[in-house]
Design a protein around this motif. Structure first.
Motif, PDB file in Angstrom:
ATOM      1  N   HIS A 178      42.998  42.349  33.155  1.00  0.00           N
ATOM      2  CA  HIS A 178      43.846  41.258  33.627  1.00  0.00           C
ATOM      3  C   HIS A 178      43.146  39.903  33.552  1.00  0.00           C
ATOM      4  O   HIS A 178      41.929  39.807  33.582  1.00  0.00           O
ATOM      5  N   TRP A 179      43.962  38.844  33.548  1.00  0.00           N
ATOM      6  CA  TRP A 179      43.464  37.480  33.643  1.00  0.00           C
ATOM      7  C   TRP A 179      43.108  37.201  35.096  1.00  0.00           C
ATOM      8  O   TRP A 179      43.715  37.756  36.006  1.00  0.00           O
ATOM      9  N   PHE A 180      42.122  36.348  35.330  1.00  0.00           N
ATOM     10  CA  PHE A 180      41.725  36.002  36.691  1.00  0.00           C
ATOM     11  C   PHE A 180      41.222  34.556  36.735  1.00  0.00           C
ATOM     12  O   PHE A 180      40.876  33.974  35.715  1.00  0.00           O
ATOM     13  N   VAL A 181      41.195  34.004  37.937  1.00  0.00           N
ATOM     14  CA  VAL A 181      40.592  32.700  38.210  1.00  0.00           C
ATOM     15  C   VAL A 181      39.719  32.883  39.438  1.00  0.00           C
ATOM     16  O   VAL A 181      40.148  33.474  40.426  1.00  0.00           O
ATOM     17  N   ALA A 182      38.482  32.380  39.379  1.00  0.00           N
ATOM     18  CA  ALA A 182      37.572  32.457  40.523  1.00  0.00           C
ATOM     19  C   ALA A 182      37.008  31.071  40.793  1.00  0.00           C
ATOM     20  O   ALA A 182      36.526  30.406  39.876  1.00  0.00           O
ATOM     21  N   ALA A 183      37.086  30.638  42.041  1.00  0.00           N
ATOM     22  CA  ALA A 183      36.473  29.366  42.429  1.00  0.00           C
ATOM     23  C   ALA A 183      34.961  29.563  42.473  1.00  0.00           C
ATOM     24  O   ALA A 183      34.469  30.503  43.096  1.00  0.00           O
ATOM     25  N   VAL A 184      34.238  28.697  41.806  1.00  0.00           N
ATOM     26  CA  VAL A 184      32.774  28.787  41.743  1.00  0.00           C
ATOM     27  C   VAL A 184      32.206  27.967  42.894  1.00  0.00           C
ATOM     28  O   VAL A 184      32.618  26.814  43.090  1.00  0.00           O
ATOM     29  N   PRO A 185      31.266  28.529  43.671  1.00  0.00           N
ATOM     30  CA  PRO A 185      30.695  27.769  44.795  1.00  0.00           C
ATOM     31  C   PRO A 185      30.105  26.431  44.339  1.00  0.00           C
ATOM     32  O   PRO A 185      29.387  26.382  43.337  1.00  0.00           O
ATOM     33  N   GLU A 186      30.421  25.359  45.062  1.00  0.00           N
ATOM     34  CA  GLU A 186      29.947  24.015  44.699  1.00  0.00           C
ATOM     35  C   GLU A 186      28.431  23.933  44.674  1.00  0.00           C
ATOM     36  O   GLU A 186      27.853  23.287  43.807  1.00  0.00           O
ATOM     37  N   ARG A 187      27.789  24.591  45.629  1.00  0.00           N
ATOM     38  CA  ARG A 187      26.333  24.506  45.743  1.00  0.00           C
ATOM     39  C   ARG A 187      25.617  25.054  44.520  1.00  0.00           C
ATOM     40  O   ARG A 187      24.455  24.753  44.288  1.00  0.00           O
ATOM     41  N   ALA A 188      26.300  25.850  43.701  1.00  0.00           N
ATOM     42  CA  ALA A 188      25.663  26.485  42.544  1.00  0.00           C
ATOM     43  C   ALA A 188      25.415  25.507  41.408  1.00  0.00           C
ATOM     44  O   ALA A 188      24.513  25.710  40.603  1.00  0.00           O
ATOM     45  N   GLY A 189      26.218  24.454  41.309  1.00  0.00           N
ATOM     46  CA  GLY A 189      26.055  23.486  40.228  1.00  0.00           C
ATOM     47  C   GLY A 189      26.248  24.107  38.856  1.00  0.00           C
ATOM     48  O   GLY A 189      25.567  23.732  37.907  1.00  0.00           O
ATOM     49  N   ALA A 190      27.154  25.054  38.741  1.00  0.00           N
ATOM     50  CA  ALA A 190      27.390  25.750  37.470  1.00  0.00           C
ATOM     51  C   ALA A 190      27.906  24.780  36.407  1.00  0.00           C
ATOM     52  O   ALA A 190      28.750  23.937  36.688  1.00  0.00           O
ATOM     53  N   SER A 191      27.390  24.928  35.190  1.00  0.00           N
ATOM     54  CA  SER A 191      27.841  24.080  34.085  1.00  0.00           C
ATOM     55  C   SER A 191      28.214  24.899  32.852  1.00  0.00           C
ATOM     56  O   SER A 191      28.704  24.347  31.876  1.00  0.00           O
ATOM     57  N   THR A 192      27.961  26.211  32.903  1.00  0.00           N
ATOM     58  CA  THR A 192      28.303  27.107  31.800  1.00  0.00           C
ATOM     59  C   THR A 192      28.967  28.353  32.363  1.00  0.00           C
ATOM     60  O   THR A 192      28.880  28.629  33.578  1.00  0.00           O
ATOM     61  N   VAL A 193      29.605  29.103  31.495  1.00  0.00           N
ATOM     62  CA  VAL A 193      30.211  30.370  31.921  1.00  0.00           C
ATOM     63  C   VAL A 193      29.126  31.283  32.496  1.00  0.00           C
ATOM     64  O   VAL A 193      29.306  31.897  33.541  1.00  0.00           O
ATOM     65  N   GLY A 194      27.964  31.338  31.847  1.00  0.00           N
ATOM     66  CA  GLY A 194      26.863  32.175  32.327  1.00  0.00           C
ATOM     67  C   GLY A 194      26.382  31.791  33.713  1.00  0.00           C
ATOM     68  O   GLY A 194      26.153  32.651  34.570  1.00  0.00           O
ATOM     69  N   SER A 195      26.228  30.491  33.961  1.00  0.00           N
ATOM     70  CA  SER A 195      25.767  30.055  35.291  1.00  0.00           C
ATOM     71  C   SER A 195      26.860  30.288  36.344  1.00  0.00           C
ATOM     72  O   SER A 195      26.549  30.517  37.512  1.00  0.00           O
TER      73      SER A 195
END
Length: 136
Positions: A51-68
């Motif tokens: 299935h398709w999904f959407v997940a909110a990424v924690p702000e504190r993580a500073g993610a900039s890529t799919v991997g991060s």
């Protein structure tokens, strides 16, 4: 309209005019996007086994890529086990590796000497909308 699952992103009246795609991994069928107004609200969108999904990424993580974003969504005990068991970088985002078995937001971590597995559920409610729309 085509049948099957799809993303329907609805933006409210007071929301920013657009979203920005920070990283796209077509082979994995995942992308990381951000609201343009502040760049803090990031969402990992993708397709898991079914299935398709959407997940909110924690702000504190500073993610900039799919991997991060993948790493930011792992529970701390999962990251500890990845390091302790010296899981290779190429295997860290797999559903099953030496550190855990992942099913969605559930991480099953083997405990040496125990016949069962231990699970840690992130503190996020499990919600499925019947309308199929995702509001941001």
């Amino acid at each position: 309209m085509n049948s099957g699952e799809f993303f329907d992103i609805a933006i409210g009246r007071d929301a920013p005019d657009e979203l920005t795609v920070l990283d796209a991994q077509p082979r994995l069928r995942h992308l990381l996007m951000s609201r343009q107004d502040d760049g803090k609200h990031k969402f990992l969108c993708g397709h898991d086994e079914r299935h398709w999904f959407v997940a909110a990424v924690p702000e504190r993580a500073g993610a900039s890529t799919v991997g991060s974003a993948f790493e930011a969504l792992q529970p701390p005990v999962g990251r500890i086990e990845l390091n302790r068991r010296r899981v290779k970088r190429k295997n860290r985002h797999r559903r099953r590796n030496a550190a855990f078995l992942r099913q969605g937001e559930w991480f099953f971590i083997p405990i040496p000497g125990k016949p069962h597995v231990c699970a840690e559920l992130r503190s996020a409610p499990i919600v499925r909308r019947l309308s199929g729309s995702v509001g941001i």
